[in-house]
Design a protein around this motif. Structure first.
Motif, short mmCIF file in Angstrom:
data_model
loop_
_atom_site.label_atom_id
_atom_site.label_comp_id
_atom_site.label_asym_id
_atom_site.label_seq_id
_atom_site.Cartn_x
_atom_site.Cartn_y
_atom_site.Cartn_z
N PHE A 33 0.80 -1.14 -0.25
CA PHE A 33 0.02 -0.02 -0.07
C PHE A 33 0.73 1.30 0.03
CE2 PHE A 33 -4.25 -1.71 1.28
CZ PHE A 33 -3.79 -2.96 1.77
N TYR A 35 0.49 5.36 0.98
CA TYR A 35 -0.51 6.48 1.64
C TYR A 35 0.18 7.88 1.60
CZ TYR A 35 -2.76 2.48 3.96
OH TYR A 35 -3.47 1.50 4.23
N GLN A 37 0.37 11.02 4.26
CA GLN A 37 -0.22 11.70 5.45
C GLN A 37 0.27 13.16 5.36
OE1 GLN A 37 1.39 9.81 8.90
NE2 GLN A 37 -0.38 10.52 10.04
N GLN A 41 -3.16 15.07 9.97
CA GLN A 41 -3.91 14.52 9.36
C GLN A 41 -3.64 12.54 9.78
OE1 GLN A 41 -6.92 15.43 8.25
NE2 GLN A 41 -6.15 17.42 9.02
N GLY A 42 -4.54 11.68 9.39
CA GLY A 42 -4.31 10.36 9.31
C GLY A 42 -3.80 10.06 7.86
N PRO A 43 -3.17 8.80 7.75
CA PRO A 43 -2.86 8.40 6.46
C PRO A 43 -4.11 8.17 5.39
CG PRO A 43 -2.06 7.07 8.24
CD PRO A 43 -2.87 7.85 8.87
N PHE A 45 -5.28 6.78 1.99
CA PHE A 45 -4.86 5.72 1.04
C PHE A 45 -4.77 6.37 -0.49
CE2 PHE A 45 -5.35 1.55 -1.07
CZ PHE A 45 -5.99 1.64 -2.12
N TYR A 48 -3.03 0.42 -4.10
CA TYR A 48 -2.82 -0.98 -3.33
C TYR A 48 -2.38 -1.79 -4.50
CZ TYR A 48 -3.76 -5.66 -1.99
OH TYR A 48 -3.34 -6.92 -1.32
N ASP A 56 -6.00 -1.39 -7.09
CA ASP A 56 -6.95 -0.20 -6.66
C ASP A 56 -5.68 1.12 -6.72
OD1 ASP A 56 -8.27 1.64 -5.18
OD2 ASP A 56 -9.34 0.22 -3.82
N SER A 58 -7.68 4.00 -6.62
CA SER A 58 -8.60 5.18 -6.60
C SER A 58 -8.30 6.14 -5.66
CB SER A 58 -9.88 4.37 -5.71
OG SER A 58 -9.74 3.70 -4.67
N LEU A 91 3.79 7.19 2.97
CA LEU A 91 3.91 5.91 3.60
C LEU A 91 3.71 4.78 2.93
CD1 LEU A 91 2.01 6.94 6.98
CD2 LEU A 91 4.46 6.73 6.73
N TYR B 86 -4.51 5.98 15.96
CA TYR B 86 -5.46 5.85 14.76
C TYR B 86 -6.36 4.74 14.59
CZ TYR B 86 -1.88 9.35 13.18
OH TYR B 86 -1.10 10.31 12.92
N LYS B 98 -9.24 -0.48 -0.35
CA LYS B 98 -9.09 0.69 0.46
C LYS B 98 -8.96 0.85 1.84
CE LYS B 98 -10.51 5.76 -0.31
NZ LYS B 98 -11.31 6.80 -0.98
N TYR B 99 -8.10 1.36 2.78
CA TYR B 99 -8.20 1.47 4.05
C TYR B 99 -8.49 3.01 4.38
CZ TYR B 99 -6.31 -2.69 5.80
OH TYR B 99 -5.85 -4.22 6.05
N PHE B 101 -8.56 5.85 7.26
CA PHE B 101 -7.83 6.22 8.51
C PHE B 101 -8.75 7.60 9.20
CE2 PHE B 101 -3.99 3.56 9.73
CZ PHE B 101 -3.92 3.12 8.52
N GLY B 102 -8.80 7.35 10.62
CA GLY B 102 -9.07 8.63 11.12
C GLY B 102 -8.08 9.70 11.43
N THR B 103 -8.41 10.77 11.80
CA THR B 103 -7.33 11.79 12.13
C THR B 103 -6.52 11.65 13.11
OG1 THR B 103 -8.78 13.24 13.19
CG2 THR B 103 -8.34 13.60 10.90
N GLY B 104 -6.53 10.57 14.06
CA GLY B 104 -5.88 10.31 15.16
C GLY B 104 -5.98 10.97 16.42
#
Lengths: 112, 111
Positions: A33, A35, A37, A41-43, A45, A48, A56, A58, A91, B86, B98-99, B101-104
């Protein structure tokens, strides 16, 4: 054994430059994968791979972003004509299947 | 819309106090839920996943489909629990890789 490695760890690019970010997976890991970031913020996507197949893409934000994994091992994320909004940590995560992810340390990209 | 919400950016608790890190999700299929943790100067790593129903480092999380929540809990916080947490979901059981994630949430455990 060694974990997921990414290079370079830091990259400074001038706006408009092309960059290539590399991910070396754990040996034998078929899933990979990418990502993005952004700060605070969080990672998010991006794409893949399962072996060499990109199943994927997308999450790639524009056609300036391109990823490949030609032999099902090392992967490269390429960003063409970088923009300031591309500044982020990129990442890579790999796993034996799509349910497990071992993350690399990330590449911090700064576009000036 | 598919989304993971972690409402707290920062949670501070005293050592020995209970901890609950909140996670709510919005997903149209049957997601799989995860908690990831990032300790200072370390890489992101899996803490636990709902399908394994295990307790890791004293943390547990129960999937509540009615409330669409997957809160992370620990009865007695330790200083070494201080980290960024997270919540994430995967739609792999619905055919997507697709994963999300939240903002943590940054957890600080005070001595």
């Amino acid at each position: 054994g060694a974990g997921v490695s990414q290079s370079p760890r830091y990259k400074v690019a001038k706006r408009g430059q092309d960059v290539a970010l590399r991910c070396d997976p754990i040996s034998g890991h078929v899933s990979l994968f990418w990502y993005q970031q952004a700060l605070g913020q969080g990672p998010e996507f991006l794409t893949y791979f399962q072996n060499e197949a990109q199943l994927d893409k997308s999450g790639l934000p524009s056609d300036r972003f391109f990823a490949e994994r030609p032999e099902g091992s090392v992967s490269t994320l390429k960003i063409q004509r970088t923009q300031q909004e591309d500044s982020a940590v990129y990442l890579c995560a790999t796993g034996r299947d799509s349910e497990t992810q071992y993350f690399g340390p990330g590449t911090r990209l700064l576009v000036l | 819309a598919q989304r993971v919400t972690q409402p707290e950016k920062l949670l501070s608790v005293f050592k020995g106090a209970p901890v609950e890190l909140k996670c709510n999700y919005s997903y149209s299929g049957s997601p799989e839920l995860f908690w990831y943790v990032q300790y200072s100067r370390q890489r992101l790593q899996l803490l636990l996943r709902h399908i394994s129903r295990e307790s890791i480092k004293g943390f547990t999380a129960d999937l509540n489909k009615g409330e669409t929540s997957f809160h992370l809990k620990k009865p007695f916080a330790q200083e070494e629990d201080s980290a960024m947490y997270y919540c994430a979901l995967s739609g792999s059981s619905s055919g997507t890789y697709k994963y999300i994630f939240g903002t943590g949430t940054r957890l600080k455990v005070l001595a």
